[in-house]
Enzyme design. Sequence first.
Site, PDB file in Angstrom:
ATOM      1  N   HIS A  66      70.385  74.909  23.243  1.00 22.13           N
ATOM      2  CA  HIS A  66      69.398  73.961  23.482  1.00 22.13           C
ATOM      3  C   HIS A  66      69.708  72.568  22.836  1.00 22.13           C
ATOM      4  O   HIS A  66      69.118  71.519  23.017  1.00 22.13           O
ATOM      5  CB  HIS A  66      67.986  74.199  23.423  1.00 22.13           C
ATOM      6  CG  HIS A  66      67.280  75.512  24.349  1.00 22.13           C
ATOM      7  ND1 HIS A  66      67.556  75.332  25.623  1.00 22.13           N
ATOM      8  CD2 HIS A  66      67.021  76.826  23.927  1.00 22.13           C
ATOM      9  CE1 HIS A  66      67.113  76.326  26.244  1.00 22.13           C
ATOM     10  NE2 HIS A  66      66.825  77.046  25.113  1.00 22.13           N
ATOM     11  N   ASP A  93      71.761  83.015  29.338  1.00 23.26           N
ATOM     12  CA  ASP A  93      70.643  82.848  28.835  1.00 23.26           C
ATOM     13  C   ASP A  93      69.373  82.747  29.871  1.00 23.26           C
ATOM     14  O   ASP A  93      69.778  82.059  30.705  1.00 23.26           O
ATOM     15  CB  ASP A  93      70.439  82.176  27.659  1.00 23.26           C
ATOM     16  CG  ASP A  93      69.165  82.065  26.599  1.00 23.26           C
ATOM     17  OD1 ASP A  93      69.323  82.519  25.713  1.00 23.26           O
ATOM     18  OD2 ASP A  93      68.085  81.873  27.204  1.00 23.26           O
ATOM     19  N   HIS A 148      66.927  80.985  29.580  1.00 26.86           N
ATOM     20  CA  HIS A 148      66.480  79.618  29.451  1.00 26.86           C
ATOM     21  C   HIS A 148      67.531  78.705  29.913  1.00 26.86           C
ATOM     22  O   HIS A 148      68.754  79.013  29.498  1.00 26.86           O
ATOM     23  CB  HIS A 148      65.991  79.292  27.981  1.00 26.86           C
ATOM     24  CG  HIS A 148      64.860  80.272  27.434  1.00 26.86           C
ATOM     25  ND1 HIS A 148      65.266  81.318  26.919  1.00 26.86           N
ATOM     26  CD2 HIS A 148      63.419  80.058  27.564  1.00 26.86           C
ATOM     27  CE1 HIS A 148      63.958  82.070  26.496  1.00 26.86           C
ATOM     28  NE2 HIS A 148      62.891  81.061  27.026  1.00 26.86           N
ATOM     29  N   ASP A 187      67.936  87.171  26.694  1.00 22.59           N
ATOM     30  CA  ASP A 187      66.409  87.361  27.128  1.00 22.59           C
ATOM     31  C   ASP A 187      66.113  87.796  28.429  1.00 22.59           C
ATOM     32  O   ASP A 187      64.907  87.337  29.020  1.00 22.59           O
ATOM     33  CB  ASP A 187      65.606  86.036  26.621  1.00 22.59           C
ATOM     34  CG  ASP A 187      66.523  84.873  26.765  1.00 22.59           C
ATOM     35  OD1 ASP A 187      67.542  84.919  27.370  1.00 22.59           O
ATOM     36  OD2 ASP A 187      66.278  83.818  25.952  1.00 22.59           O
TER      37      ASP A 187
END
Lengths: 445, 573
Positions: A112, A152, A154, A241
Amino acid sequence: MLTAKHKVGLIFFPAFDWCITPDHPEREERLLYTRDQILEEGLLDVEGIEEYRPFVAEDKDILRAHVCVPSVAARVTESHRIAVGGTMLAADLVLDKKVDRAFALLRPPGHHAMRIVHGSRGFCTVNNEAIMVEHIRHRLSPKTRIAIVDTDAHHADGTQDIFYNDPGILHISIHQDGRTLYPGTGDVQERGGPAAYGQTVNIPLPPGTGDEGLLYVMEKAVMPILADWEPDIIINAAGQDNHFTDPLTHMNVSARGYARLTDMLGPDIVVLEGGYSIEGGLPYVNVGILLALAGLDYSHVKEPVPQPTQPPQVMGQIERITETVMRAWATRDQVDRSRLFGEGEYFQRHRAIYYDTDNLLEEQRELIRLCPDCSGWRLIYSKASGYYSSLTSRGQIAAVVIPWLACPKCRAEAEDKYELIAKEGRCRQVFLQDVARDAFTNWRK
Amino acid sequence: MDIIGIDVGGTNTDAAFIRHGRVVGMAKVPTNHEDLIESTKQAMNEIMAYYATSGQVQLHLSTTLSTNAIIEGTGSPAAALGMPGPGVNLAALDLGFPFFPLGGYIDHRGREVAELNEGEVLAAAKEAKRAGAEALAIAGKFSHRNPVHEQRAGALVAASGLGFSNVTLGHRLSGRANFPRRVVTAYLNSRVASLQTHFCRIIENLLEMEKYRAIREVLILKADGGTMSLEESCQLPVETILSGPAASILGAQALSKHTQENAVIVDIGGTTTDIAVIVAGEPLYQRRGADIAGYRTLVPALFTRSIGLGGDSEVHVQVEEGEVRFRLGPRRAGTPAAMGGSRPTPTDAAVALEMARIGDRGRARECIKELAEPLGLSWRQAAQGIIEAFTGQLVEEVRAIYQRLAGIPLYTVSEILAPPDFHPRVMVGLGGPAQVFIPLAAKLMGLPWEILPFSEGANAIGAAAARPTAAITLHADTELEVLTIPEIGYHGRIDRALLFDRQRARQEALRQAASYAQRLGLPDHEDVYIVEEESFNVVRGFHTVGRIHSIRAQLRPRVRRIEVTEDIADGKA
């Protein structure tokens, strides 16, 4: 004794003495149970799985991918430097042919973190993969074609930001639909900047997606796109995740699903990203990935808790998304770029970027020169302040970015602009990021 | 008290008699491979000549009994029952012995995920017996976190009347993780248990004899350089493997003037050179456990690297672009020419150059000359080249060892920023050729050196110098309210778990280690300390609901300092 089919370098760095806060998902014991499982399975005894100790990255390594405000030292802890160093080592091991594949199983994560770094967002401060990519190009050649497949849950908004106008990089992010999860971005229509349009590929998946859906997307979208683009190096930013036990997401992928994905992708380098089911997910997912990377049987890897099935309506949605992605990929060169980026000399965009971990809001204005000869120099004005009060702002900064393989005109313009902004003195700090010359300077008021 | 140290080695059985911390006598007999007891007895007879007439004697025995049985594939036919749970596919592991996978599964925190199937246990044990197994190993994944499945299976087999001569439970052998190694270690232990028991009975019978009456206690050497009682050695015979190399390292430690600092120990023999590492006065251990005959075990063992380089090594010649280069080993050429052999060796080079005064210098020179002339070298140039090659190869190996150590994985930020310092401050040499090569090698590495007075027999002195070792691994999970100490088979509840903090965990680990040492009848059992510890939160949602403490405590390993009087040292005994 087991012998790996592919020699794997494992850089395991759990940072057992580092956390964001003791109750934060990104805390000391995040990889404790993973270590226990890997040791107990005897994986470090496998012939062909070799463990390596990360080195501590230097400022210059980080500055190839980032502009840290006001400095690297102010933003980055020693733990970040080690995670960066470990990821760079993963690349070195592969480039030096010491191993066939490498797995940087380490924390803190990075995907991120965007080019400009005012603080931490999404538990990330600096972008491990992006820094590694620049390290690889610095070592080999700026023409090295590198694909990053981010799995991931996200959206890899940081990696996307750093490479969105970079013609040397293909960035594919598979994630839970941004309308249902942090950071909210990652729509199929985010497809890259003027010089690399189409090379940012976002594949948002509906909540509830399981092994079936994820592997469908791998088979029908990711693998064909990779085959088409022909990268020299494939990097997997392996967030874990999507696991069905993850407390922060709503996906249904199993450890074996991750192993199958790894097996299908056959990445040169795998880097851990997120994944916060530290007891029920990570130990099994990591064993699965490690076995798959080594070319060993992962069919016996199984979580103690049964895997929920993928809801029936999900598959149809995934098929439609895949179709959209593939159509966009196939037609990426037919799109009229002047309609998207204008016909002027510069493309300009404004953005507000929220740093959830540090609760900061950054306001950004970016100009990219629409250059016919290179990807174009860039100018970024940025200002960060506390989310609740712009009075806390430390003032505006500017960053001048000279990309790899910049044409002489862009280079000259960028260098002049850096001098000029510094002379004007309206920004409190001005940065010059010049990867090709490995020169990173800044001027302070 | 007097101590006799005996090391039954591959070629010779060495013995040393120690009185008040001084070597008063040494003996050597050839090892009889058919009958190790016979060799032991002979060595005992010879060394007892130094017994003064009164006082008690402690006998420290390092034997190759288990080592040989494992290498040669002898001992009792054995099989292993295992509870592997999901994970790595064990079928691909090819353990090299009968393995019966059973249901039942414990997770990484020691929670039972699937129950043990008792019917399956008995059926597998019966099948193992039918297939010829006389001894049985039982090992489960994560049994070091929760041994109940192993214990239950063990009890079932014991009650079954199948009559196995030994049943070894994996968790009793080590508190460390590694399921495949646990299975292998338990299997090897069960295989050699009868042999060791038989050996112990014979030793006990010997001690009944009049001439050995002074020997009141027998201690057996372990791979970690510590000792254990005869009785304990029957329970954990696998720990006696590789005690010979450990004894040599202990011997060097006991004799060296350098007791506190980092050192590299280089034991140069005829065929091989063994290299060991001392860090702050303590020998370094193998990271995961001893490896023997292709088996990877959890047996704690001292770290040693053996290379095919010695005084009797073959001399190879390479000519590259007109330049002559010598390369030595890894095989043995035979007896040096100076001692009656026919092929040149590093020893001959040293003798020819008068760096060593043994054997026939004329013959050594002649032999080197025959090698040198076709190469267009003088005998002196060739001899010097061989000496340089030896030193170069040795230093290369030593550096490689330290380079690997400098790269061992570390898991905390603080350790990576301040990694442990392994770098040697001194080179300690022993063995016949040490006088020639250690000063040269040490000089090349920029280290001071020390040469120990014994070229042979340091292993026996080391056996005598050994002290008991004992360790426990305490794993306390305050959320589950469970405390486990696998080495003593303890798995029980923690009372008032909320109050069980790091301090309490440390106290408990020390107390348990001390009482374990006391039960083993060890002296100084109060001198326990913590060697490793970890303490982590257990978080549910965003709240800390418990803590996991993992602490390894052990009896402080010690080595007796042993002095040497000049007349006992080399060549004068």
